[in-house]
Design a protein around this motif. Structure first.
Motif, PDB file in Angstrom:
ATOM      1  N   TYR A   2       0.862  -1.187   0.000  1.00 14.06           N
ATOM      2  CA  TYR A   2       0.000   0.000   0.000  1.00 14.06           C
ATOM      3  C   TYR A   2       0.894   1.231   0.000  1.00 14.06           C
ATOM      4  CZ  TYR A   2      -3.475   3.445   1.476  1.00 14.06           C
ATOM      5  OH  TYR A   2      -4.297   4.542   1.553  1.00 14.06           O
ATOM      6  N   ASP A   3       0.633   2.157  -0.912  1.00 15.57           N
ATOM      7  CA  ASP A   3       1.440   3.365  -1.014  1.00 15.57           C
ATOM      8  C   ASP A   3       0.546   4.583  -0.804  1.00 15.57           C
ATOM      9  OD1 ASP A   3       2.633   5.701  -2.854  1.00 15.57           O
ATOM     10  OD2 ASP A   3       4.264   4.421  -2.138  1.00 15.57           O
ATOM     11  N   PRO A   4       0.808   5.385   0.235  1.00 11.91           N
ATOM     12  CA  PRO A   4      -0.043   6.542   0.542  1.00 11.91           C
ATOM     13  C   PRO A   4      -0.093   7.576  -0.580  1.00 11.91           C
ATOM     14  CG  PRO A   4       1.369   5.999   2.404  1.00 11.91           C
ATOM     15  CD  PRO A   4       1.861   5.185   1.254  1.00 11.91           C
ATOM     16  N   THR A   5       1.032   7.773  -1.270  1.00 10.27           N
ATOM     17  CA  THR A   5       1.043   8.753  -2.366  1.00 10.27           C
ATOM     18  C   THR A   5       0.144   8.306  -3.511  1.00 10.27           C
ATOM     19  OG1 THR A   5       3.313   9.394  -1.818  1.00 10.27           O
ATOM     20  CG2 THR A   5       2.497   9.980  -4.011  1.00 10.27           C
ATOM     21  N   LYS A  94       7.831   6.300 -10.767  1.00 11.80           N
ATOM     22  CA  LYS A  94       8.361   6.270  -9.402  1.00 11.80           C
ATOM     23  C   LYS A  94       8.908   4.883  -9.070  1.00 11.80           C
ATOM     24  CE  LYS A  94       6.283   8.004  -5.988  1.00 11.80           C
ATOM     25  NZ  LYS A  94       5.273   8.203  -4.949  1.00 11.80           N
ATOM     26  N   PRO A  95       9.823   4.807  -8.130  1.00 10.97           N
ATOM     27  CA  PRO A  95      10.349   3.504  -7.704  1.00 10.97           C
ATOM     28  C   PRO A  95       9.379   2.800  -6.762  1.00 10.97           C
ATOM     29  CG  PRO A  95      11.402   5.244  -6.446  1.00 10.97           C
ATOM     30  CD  PRO A  95      10.564   5.930  -7.487  1.00 10.97           C
ATOM     31  N   THR A 100       2.114  -3.123  -6.182  1.00  5.69           N
ATOM     32  CA  THR A 100       1.714  -2.273  -5.065  1.00  5.69           C
ATOM     33  C   THR A 100       0.773  -1.170  -5.543  1.00  5.69           C
ATOM     34  OG1 THR A 100       3.780  -2.666  -3.875  1.00  5.69           O
ATOM     35  CG2 THR A 100       2.545  -0.684  -3.280  1.00  5.69           C
ATOM     36  N   ILE A 101       1.047  -0.640  -6.737  1.00  2.00           N
ATOM     37  CA  ILE A 101       0.161   0.367  -7.315  1.00  2.00           C
ATOM     38  C   ILE A 101      -1.235  -0.215  -7.523  1.00  2.00           C
ATOM     39  CG2 ILE A 101      -0.284   1.774  -9.372  1.00  2.00           C
ATOM     40  CD1 ILE A 101       2.717   2.117  -9.678  1.00  2.00           C
ATOM     41  N   GLY A 233      -1.912  -6.669 -11.946  1.00  4.08           N
ATOM     42  CA  GLY A 233      -0.535  -6.392 -11.543  1.00  4.08           C
ATOM     43  C   GLY A 233       0.465  -6.866 -12.574  1.00  4.08           C
ATOM     44  N   GLN A 234       0.201  -8.038 -13.173  1.00  2.00           N
ATOM     45  CA  GLN A 234       1.084  -8.562 -14.206  1.00  2.00           C
ATOM     46  C   GLN A 234       1.067  -7.685 -15.455  1.00  2.00           C
ATOM     47  OE1 GLN A 234       3.206 -11.242 -13.603  1.00  2.00           O
ATOM     48  NE2 GLN A 234       2.334 -10.845 -11.579  1.00  2.00           N
TER      49      GLN A 234
END
Length: 245
Positions: A2-5, A94-95, A100-101, A233-234
């Protein structure tokens, strides 16, 4: 995972002025219908189940799922949202791991779909018959579980097609609403029927019906969600940017 941004940018894209206005239309319409029906027909369990099943679950939830699921990942081709397209490119540069995105965007899409579908479904149910026969709660639960599967399914469509909204609407309005009502076998492959199977176990006897048994419905709901999320995701992982080549 999970990415807050990513989540913040996705919320901004989904809850922008234009899209939020669209998201509000169906819930407001459902509540207005509930008020009108209660005013003219009184509290009736059968009528309440008919309104919630026929409009909330069959129409409102999948349409909101289309808006939230496809809007969480794909550039809005229909409204020419260049800003959102640039946001997607920025995120991919972004890295941040691409699965996760996807997971982050799914969480956002599920949250938005639940907010704009399950909550008004409960409110409408309480208006219609005060939760008699546990109808309001049953259909709210159906909206919750359907929100997860629809969001994953339409998020996947957003990663594989530039016409995800069109395909989403075809599935929601043609496959589920039309074929699902005319062809008994098609109901087995219907998120609507899977969610109604869950609601059937909560509501009073005979008030909610589904053509799919609860064990099978549970497996299919979980399976579609997991497989659609994994495959999205793939697909995103396979996307190559100019800077990566």
């Amino acid at each position: 995972m999970y990415d807050p941004t990513v989540a913040r940018l996705t919320y901004r894209a989904l809850l922008g002025r234009r899209r939020a206005a669209i998201l509000f239309v169906l819930p407001v319409l459902l509540v207005a219908i509930a008020v009108a029906v209660r005013t003219f027909a009184g509290a009736d369990d059968g009528v309440a189940s008919g309104v919630l099943g026929g409009f909330a679950i069959a129409t409102m939830v999948p349409l909101i799922g289309v808006i939230a699921g496809t809007g969480a990942i794909g550039p809005e081709i229909d409204d020419g949202s260049i800003v959102y397209l640039l946001a997607i490119v920025y995120l991919l540069a972004k890295p941040v791991k691409r699965p996760t995105i996807i997971v982050t965007k799914l969480i956002v899409a599920v949250g938005v779909t639940m907010l704009f579908s399950a909550v008004p479904t409960l409110v409408a149910g309480l208006i219609l018959n005060g939760n008699g026969g546990q109808i309001a709660v049953a259909y709210m639960i159906a909206a919750l579980v359907a929100s997860i599967a629809y969001s994953a399914l339409f998020l996947l469509l957003g990663t594989v097609s530039r016409h995800a909204v069109v395909f989403g609407l075809v599935y929601a309005l043609v496959w589920e609403a039309l074929f699902g009502s005319l062809v008994p076998g098609a109901r087995t492959l219907s998120v609507q029927q899977w969610s109604l199977s869950v609601a059937e176990k909560v509501a009073g006897e005979g008030l909610v019906t589904s053509d799919v048994g609860l064990p099978l419905a549970t497996v299919l709901l979980a399976g579609v969600t997991v497989v659609a999320t994994w495959y999205a995701g793939q697909k995103l992982r396979a996307l190559k940017l100019a800077g990566e080549e």
